[in-house]
Design a protein around this motif. Structure first.
Motif, short mmCIF file in Angstrom:
data_model
loop_
_atom_site.label_atom_id
_atom_site.label_comp_id
_atom_site.label_asym_id
_atom_site.label_seq_id
_atom_site.Cartn_x
_atom_site.Cartn_y
_atom_site.Cartn_z
N VAL A 9 -32.13 -8.88 -18.05
CA VAL A 9 -30.93 -8.59 -17.29
C VAL A 9 -30.36 -9.91 -16.76
N SER A 10 -29.04 -10.06 -16.80
CA SER A 10 -28.41 -11.31 -16.38
C SER A 10 -28.46 -11.49 -14.87
N THR A 11 -28.32 -12.73 -14.45
CA THR A 11 -28.26 -13.06 -13.03
C THR A 11 -27.06 -12.38 -12.37
N ALA A 16 -24.78 -8.40 -8.63
CA ALA A 16 -23.93 -7.22 -8.42
C ALA A 16 -24.73 -6.06 -7.82
N ASP A 17 -25.96 -5.89 -8.26
CA ASP A 17 -26.82 -4.84 -7.70
C ASP A 17 -27.06 -5.08 -6.21
N LEU A 18 -27.31 -6.32 -5.82
CA LEU A 18 -27.52 -6.65 -4.42
C LEU A 18 -26.26 -6.41 -3.60
N GLU A 19 -25.13 -6.86 -4.12
CA GLU A 19 -23.85 -6.65 -3.42
C GLU A 19 -23.60 -5.17 -3.19
N LEU A 21 -25.78 -2.70 -3.07
CA LEU A 21 -26.74 -2.17 -2.09
C LEU A 21 -26.23 -2.40 -0.67
N VAL A 22 -25.83 -3.62 -0.38
CA VAL A 22 -25.45 -3.96 0.99
C VAL A 22 -24.07 -3.39 1.35
N LEU A 23 -23.11 -3.49 0.45
CA LEU A 23 -21.76 -3.02 0.78
C LEU A 23 -21.70 -1.50 0.91
N GLN A 24 -22.47 -0.77 0.11
CA GLN A 24 -22.50 0.68 0.28
C GLN A 24 -23.14 1.06 1.61
N TRP A 25 -24.15 0.32 2.01
CA TRP A 25 -24.79 0.57 3.29
C TRP A 25 -23.84 0.25 4.45
N ALA A 26 -23.12 -0.87 4.35
CA ALA A 26 -22.28 -1.35 5.44
C ALA A 26 -21.00 -0.55 5.62
N GLY A 27 -20.53 0.11 4.58
CA GLY A 27 -19.36 0.98 4.72
C GLY A 27 -18.08 0.39 4.15
#
Length: 93
Positions: A9-11, A16-19, A21-27
């Motif tokens: 899997v590319s960097t 994008a997976d990390l972004e 995770l956090v943006l869905q949590w933050a709203g």
């Protein structure tokens, strides 16, 4: 020929997976200010990557949240990261 088991899997996909995770949590009023990551073991196509994050700081004056995140697969830690997210009070800000 270089010893990789299969396609990895590319960097950019990991970032994008990390972004996400956090943006869905933050709203819906949150936006990413920074992302720093370090890759570890490979994450191959078909691997299950489990992401976990923890708030490490909150600045009430700037409404910025710092998050430490780790992504693990069956081989160990694939990614460790720190993210900073700014959260607006309302969509109109």
């Amino acid at each position: 020929a270089l010893g990789s088991e299969t396609v990895f899997v590319s960097t950019h996909t990991t970032a994008a997976d990390l972004e996400r995770l956090v943006l869905q949590w933050a709203g819906p009023t949150a936006f990413l200010k920074s992302l720093k990551l370090r890759l570890g073991v490979p994450n191959y196509a078909g691997d299950e990557l489990v992401l976990d994050g923890q708030v490490t700081a909150f600045d009430a004056a700037t409404r910025q949240v710092s998050v430490a995140a780790v992504g693990r697969n069956s081989r160990g830690d694939h990614v460790t990261a720190s993210l900073v997210v700014a959260i607006k009070e309302s969509p109109r800000e």
